[in-house]
Design a protein around this motif. Structure first.
Motif, PDB file in Angstrom:
ATOM      1  N   GLU A 500       0.840  -1.200   0.000  1.00 40.94           N
ATOM      2  CA  GLU A 500       0.000   0.000   0.000  1.00 40.94           C
ATOM      3  C   GLU A 500       0.873   1.247   0.000  1.00 40.94           C
ATOM      4  OE1 GLU A 500      -3.206   2.225   2.895  1.00 40.94           O
ATOM      5  OE2 GLU A 500      -3.250   0.034   2.795  1.00 40.94           O
ATOM      6  N   VAL A 501       0.630   2.121  -0.979  1.00 38.86           N
ATOM      7  CA  VAL A 501       1.355   3.384  -1.095  1.00 38.86           C
ATOM      8  C   VAL A 501       0.327   4.492  -1.314  1.00 38.86           C
ATOM      9  CG1 VAL A 501       3.103   4.690  -2.361  1.00 38.86           C
ATOM     10  CG2 VAL A 501       3.327   2.205  -2.131  1.00 38.86           C
ATOM     11  N   ASP A 502       0.269   5.447  -0.413  1.00 37.66           N
ATOM     12  CA  ASP A 502      -0.676   6.562  -0.539  1.00 37.66           C
ATOM     13  C   ASP A 502      -2.103   6.072  -0.779  1.00 37.66           C
ATOM     14  OD1 ASP A 502       1.424   8.348  -0.206  1.00 37.66           O
ATOM     15  OD2 ASP A 502       1.810   8.491  -2.364  1.00 37.66           O
ATOM     16  N   ASN A 503      -2.540   5.122   0.054  1.00 34.76           N
ATOM     17  CA  ASN A 503      -3.907   4.586   0.002  1.00 34.76           C
ATOM     18  C   ASN A 503      -4.219   3.858  -1.295  1.00 34.76           C
ATOM     19  OD1 ASN A 503      -4.712   5.490   2.580  1.00 34.76           O
ATOM     20  ND2 ASN A 503      -5.038   7.549   1.760  1.00 34.76           N
ATOM     21  N   GLU A 504      -3.197   3.324  -1.931  1.00 31.24           N
ATOM     22  CA  GLU A 504      -3.402   2.599  -3.186  1.00 31.24           C
ATOM     23  C   GLU A 504      -2.496   1.379  -3.204  1.00 31.24           C
ATOM     24  OE1 GLU A 504      -3.202   3.386  -8.034  1.00 31.24           O
ATOM     25  OE2 GLU A 504      -2.374   4.855  -6.645  1.00 31.24           O
ATOM     26  N   GLU A 505      -3.018   0.247  -3.712  1.00 32.55           N
ATOM     27  CA  GLU A 505      -2.200  -0.938  -3.859  1.00 32.55           C
ATOM     28  C   GLU A 505      -1.267  -0.774  -5.055  1.00 32.55           C
ATOM     29  OE1 GLU A 505      -2.321  -3.984  -1.860  1.00 32.55           O
ATOM     30  OE2 GLU A 505      -3.235  -2.448  -0.595  1.00 32.55           O
ATOM     31  N   ARG A 506       0.037  -1.021  -4.865  1.00 34.62           N
ATOM     32  CA  ARG A 506       1.034  -0.893  -5.927  1.00 34.62           C
ATOM     33  C   ARG A 506       1.821  -2.198  -6.050  1.00 34.62           C
ATOM     34  NH1 ARG A 506       2.169   4.479  -7.040  1.00 34.62           N
ATOM     35  NH2 ARG A 506       3.118   3.628  -8.932  1.00 34.62           N
ATOM     36  N   LEU A 507       2.282  -2.473  -7.256  1.00 37.82           N
ATOM     37  CA  LEU A 507       2.954  -3.734  -7.556  1.00 37.82           C
ATOM     38  C   LEU A 507       4.454  -3.640  -7.289  1.00 37.82           C
ATOM     39  CD1 LEU A 507       2.881  -6.615  -8.812  1.00 37.82           C
ATOM     40  CD2 LEU A 507       3.166  -5.513 -11.051  1.00 37.82           C
ATOM     41  N   VAL A 508       4.990  -4.640  -6.604  1.00 39.94           N
ATOM     42  CA  VAL A 508       6.420  -4.752  -6.344  1.00 39.94           C
ATOM     43  C   VAL A 508       6.910  -6.083  -6.925  1.00 39.94           C
ATOM     44  CG1 VAL A 508       8.220  -4.916  -4.569  1.00 39.94           C
ATOM     45  CG2 VAL A 508       6.280  -3.379  -4.239  1.00 39.94           C
ATOM     46  N   VAL A 509       8.069  -6.053  -7.572  1.00 39.54           N
ATOM     47  CA  VAL A 509       8.684  -7.268  -8.111  1.00 39.54           C
ATOM     48  C   VAL A 509      10.093  -7.385  -7.544  1.00 39.54           C
ATOM     49  CG1 VAL A 509       9.499  -8.463 -10.169  1.00 39.54           C
ATOM     50  CG2 VAL A 509       7.336  -7.218 -10.231  1.00 39.54           C
ATOM     51  N   VAL A 510      10.366  -8.507  -6.882  1.00 40.37           N
ATOM     52  CA  VAL A 510      11.700  -8.815  -6.365  1.00 40.37           C
ATOM     53  C   VAL A 510      12.227  -9.986  -7.184  1.00 40.37           C
ATOM     54  CG1 VAL A 510      13.041  -9.569  -4.370  1.00 40.37           C
ATOM     55  CG2 VAL A 510      11.101  -8.007  -4.056  1.00 40.37           C
ATOM     56  N   GLN A 511      13.390  -9.817  -7.803  1.00 39.96           N
ATOM     57  CA  GLN A 511      13.903 -10.793  -8.751  1.00 39.96           C
ATOM     58  C   GLN A 511      15.392 -11.061  -8.503  1.00 39.96           C
ATOM     59  OE1 GLN A 511      12.595 -12.561 -11.783  1.00 39.96           O
ATOM     60  NE2 GLN A 511      14.597 -13.483 -11.358  1.00 39.96           N
ATOM     61  N   GLU A 512      15.748 -12.353  -8.443  1.00 41.43           N
ATOM     62  CA  GLU A 512      17.153 -12.724  -8.317  1.00 41.43           C
ATOM     63  C   GLU A 512      17.871 -12.577  -9.654  1.00 41.43           C
ATOM     64  OE1 GLU A 512      17.942 -16.583  -6.786  1.00 41.43           O
ATOM     65  OE2 GLU A 512      17.067 -16.200  -4.820  1.00 41.43           O
ATOM     66  N   LEU A 513      19.153 -12.184  -9.580  1.00 35.54           N
ATOM     67  CA  LEU A 513      20.026 -12.217 -10.742  1.00 35.54           C
ATOM     68  C   LEU A 513      20.584 -13.633 -10.910  1.00 35.54           C
ATOM     69  CD1 LEU A 513      21.991  -8.880 -10.232  1.00 35.54           C
ATOM     70  CD2 LEU A 513      20.342  -9.364 -12.045  1.00 35.54           C
ATOM     71  N   GLU A 514      20.989 -13.936 -12.114  1.00 32.89           N
ATOM     72  CA  GLU A 514      21.602 -15.232 -12.395  1.00 32.89           C
ATOM     73  C   GLU A 514      22.999 -15.263 -11.756  1.00 32.89           C
ATOM     74  OE1 GLU A 514      21.353 -18.413 -12.826  1.00 32.89           O
ATOM     75  OE2 GLU A 514      20.081 -18.160 -14.604  1.00 32.89           O
ATOM     76  N   PHE A 515      23.448 -16.469 -11.371  1.00 28.12           N
ATOM     77  CA  PHE A 515      24.805 -16.612 -10.838  1.00 28.12           C
ATOM     78  C   PHE A 515      25.822 -16.109 -11.868  1.00 28.12           C
ATOM     79  CE2 PHE A 515      22.626 -19.709  -8.105  1.00 28.12           C
ATOM     80  CZ  PHE A 515      23.161 -19.361  -6.876  1.00 28.12           C
ATOM     81  N   ARG A 516      26.814 -15.382 -11.401  1.00 26.27           N
ATOM     82  CA  ARG A 516      27.908 -14.838 -12.212  1.00 26.27           C
ATOM     83  C   ARG A 516      27.450 -13.745 -13.176  1.00 26.27           C
ATOM     84  NH1 ARG A 516      28.667 -20.098 -11.650  1.00 26.27           N
ATOM     85  NH2 ARG A 516      27.628 -20.610 -13.604  1.00 26.27           N
ATOM     86  N   ALA A 517      26.190 -13.376 -13.134  1.00 30.85           N
ATOM     87  CA  ALA A 517      25.710 -12.294 -14.007  1.00 30.85           C
ATOM     88  C   ALA A 517      26.087 -10.945 -13.407  1.00 30.85           C
ATOM     89  CB  ALA A 517      24.194 -12.385 -14.183  1.00 30.85           C
TER      90      ALA A 517
END
Length: 679
Positions: A500-517
């Motif tokens: 929730e951001v400023d009374n609104e639902e917002r999308l968050v994406v958490v993503q791993e990087l590839e090994f050695r990238a």
């Protein structure tokens, strides 16, 4: 107080099907306007009387019957307007099961339609002559001509309605399949009978205290339950008119919605919480001065979390227009229960409850008076009649104690028959029994909540469904798009969730990087944002790239989205790169470029002027610094979503007096290529 109810024996004047209901309305008020569609969202009216709707429905039904379609499923692919209504009722008049769906407007939308065609085993698709070539082209493979028959319902033979034969249907007959906003690859069709629809219609009519003098105003999409059951079938049941405008008309200019309520003196209208937020933020003081909202007595709010702050701000902002805070009507419903499950008492201020967050995390409801470490929930009202709501433990399926949060289970004549051709899922979701008492069957809603003095409060989802602006987004769909957006991203190591951001639902994406990238972080984040915007038409609020092997997982390797969300909120992720969209307004000079100015310039002067103007509009709408908007950078790379695209379209169209489509913004266009297209 909620109005008292006797046994609901008066359903639609003893009509047993929706066909009976429309026949009744056509007979007792033939020339009364049933539906008015505002083509431009404002003044261009197209009207439909009950008699004309009945005639057009019989004509379509007669054609379907002549094609041997009785008992089959018919896909309905229509633009906003009145053609859909005749097609929907035409299917019912023919004994054909209607399957409403959103017509694809680009290749990204077609997989869902293809999945619905396959799941419903549709035999025919109904559409308009104008839309047919585009839809067939987009569906592509074999053009679906070998799988489906096609019928354009606006080009039928005159007088064909005289050959219509009344179908052999009754109250238990399947009326239509309401496909839920499920995962792209696995949409589920809820089977709704005529009895389900009529029961929900009568309790909604009484709960909202409608009357023949009511007037409904709706911008909601008719292929979704709130737009179809609420905006079309409820006015038909009540015998009162409905004024319709397209969702895009509202999104482009929210003022049009309230202007329609004001102009037609609408009594009932509403939408998800975000619709009220849009009105607060986008309607100017000058526009408010033209509005009279004193007739609006049922301002329903549902389909996503209801914010107390939104209710307060809207009531304060539009008090000068005659809006009364007691008109707010928070409610709860879902397609599996036809629509309405609960609603508040009319003409009363919505009740709110402040609870302790720590206790809530342990599924306990403890009232709190503190501002910090507490959360406010808005009541969704009381259960509809002839229905039972219980709060159950999602895991052990026993009834929860009072003041305990659990899954909301519902038993009602409005609950559908199950999911079309999905026996196991129907058994799991529609046939639940309490293990401690043996009571059932119940519908498992998947929503968490609690009951307090008979009022239902929704606290969240039992699963990880993301709800943004009334849209249901499945995290696995977002995650698949994200991890495929760049070769440096690790597969199966992404979490998507809402905050929730400023009374609104917002999308968050958490993503791993590839090994050695060791990629350029900004480049990867831009690619990820662009892929999600183009595939799902939603803006990513925050992208966090983290070290490989650090995303929370279960012992069996499943992503722990809730644990990842908690780590994000606590700033405990092992981040390598991140980008969070600014929520504050960015200072960008307001440039209202006029078409006459452009036309008066030489090409070598007009092109750069137009490019700069478009860059300024993008920066303003997306709240990003102007220097970050490059002339050849695709709009979608900024994470442009459909709502922002409508705002951008509206700005450019109004200033330059041209017509562009929202689809253009998701087709790889940049400031330069759009300038070239305009010139």
């Amino acid at each position: 107080m909620i109005p008292s109810f006797n046994k609901l024996k008066d359903i639609a004047h003893n009509c047993s099907t929706l066909v009976d209901l429309l026949q009744c309305r056509s007979g007792d008020r033939p020339n009364k306007e049933a539906f008015i569609f505002l083509q431009d969202g404002e003044n261009e009216e197209i009207t439909l009387t009950y008699q004309e709707l009945g005639r057009r429905s019989r004509a379509i039904a007669a054609q379907l019957q002549s094609m041997g379609m009785v008992g089959e499923r018919a896909l309905l692919l229509y633009p906003p307007g009145l053609d859909f209504l005749a097609a929907f009722f035409g299917c019912l008049y023919a004994g054909v099961v209607a399957v409403p769906a959103y017509p694809p407007h680009n290749q990204r939308n077609t997989p869902r339609i293809q999945a619905i065609i396959a799941d419903a085993q549709a035999a025919i698709a109904l559409t308009t002559s104008t839309l047919l070539p585009k839809v067939q082209s987009l569906l592509g493979e074999k053009n679906y001509t070998e799988i489906l028959q096609w019928l354009t319902t606006d080009s039928l033979e005159q007088g064909i309605e005289s050959s219509w034969q009344a179908p052999y249907i009754d109250r238990d007959s399947l009326a239509f399949l309401q496909y839920t906003s499920g995962s792209t690859g696995t949409p589920k069709g809820v089977m709704l009978s005529h009895s389900n629809l009529l029961h929900n219609a009568v309790v909604t009519y009484k709960f909202m205290e409608h009357s023949p003098n009511s007037k409904f105003v709706s911008w909601l999409p008719v292929y979704h339950d709130m737009g179809l059951i609420g905006g079309i079938l409820q006015p038909l049941y009540g015998g009162f008119p409905c004024i319709l405008l397209s969702p895009s008309s509202f999104l482009q200019r929210p003022y049009r919605w309230l202007r329609a309520i004001s102009h037609y003196q609408g009594t009932t209208s509403g939408g998800p919480n975000f619709a009220y937020e849009l009105c607060i933020n986008k309607i100017t003081p000058e526009q408010r001065a033209t509005l009279d909202l004193s007739s609006w007595s049922v301002a329903f709010n549902g389909a996503e979390p209801i914010r107390q702050d939104t209710l307060k701000q809207f009531a304060t902002t539009f008090a000068e227009c005659g809006f009364r805070p007691e008109a707010f009507y928070p409610c709860y419903g879902m397609a599996e229960a036809t629509l309405m499950v609960s609603g508040v008492a009319k003409k009363t201020l919505p009740r709110c409850k402040t609870v302790d967050k720590t206790a809530l995390s342990q599924n306990q409801v403890c009232e709190s008076t503190a501002n910090q470490d507490s959360q406010i929930f808005v009541s969704c009202g009381y259960s509809i009649p002839e229905q039972q709501i219980v709060i159950a433990h999602p895991e052990n399926c026993t009834r929860c104690q009072p003041n305990e949060v659990g899954e909301i289970w519902v038993a009602s004549p409005s609950v559908g028959k199950g999911y079309w051709h999905r026996t196991l899922e129907t058994e799991e979701i529609f046939c639940a029994y309490l293990k401690d008492t043996g009571e059932g069957p119940f519908l498992r809603t998947g929503d968490l909540g609690f009951l307090d003095n008979g009022e239902l409060f929704i606290t969240g989802r039992a699963k990880d469904l993301i709800i943004i602006r009334g849209r249901n987004l499945y995290p696995q769909d977002i995650e698949l798009t994200a991890e495929r957006s760049h070769p440096s991203l690790r597969l199966g190591s992404c979490a998507a969730f809402a905050v929730e951001v400023d009374n609104e639902e917002r999308l968050v994406v958490v993503q791993e990087l590839e090994f050695r990238a060791k990629p350029n972080g900004d480049e990867v984040i831009t690619a990820l944002r662009q892929a999600i915007a183009e595939e799902h038409e939603i803006q990513v609020y925050a992208v966090i790239l983290i070290k490989p092997g650090t995303i929370p997982k279960t012992s069996s390797g499943k992503i722990q989205r809730r644990a990842t969300k908690a780590a994000f909120l606590a700033n405990n992720l092992d981040a390598v790169a991140s980008n969070i969209t600014g929520s504050a307004e960015v200072a960008v000079k307001e440039n209202r470029l006029q078409r006459q100015v452009l036309l008066s310039l030489a090409p070598n002067e007009s092109q750069p002027l137009l490019e700069t103007y478009i860059q300024e509009q993008v920066a303003r709408v997306l709240s990003i610094p102007l220097h970050e908007v490059h002339t050849e950078q695709a709009f979608s790379s900024f994470g442009l979503d459909s709502l922002k695209a409508f705002e951008l379209q509206n700005r450019i169209e109004n200033n330059l007096e041209i017509t562009i489509t929202v689809a253009d913004f998701f087709a790889g266009l940049s400031a330069r290529s759009l300038s070239t297209k305009i010139l």
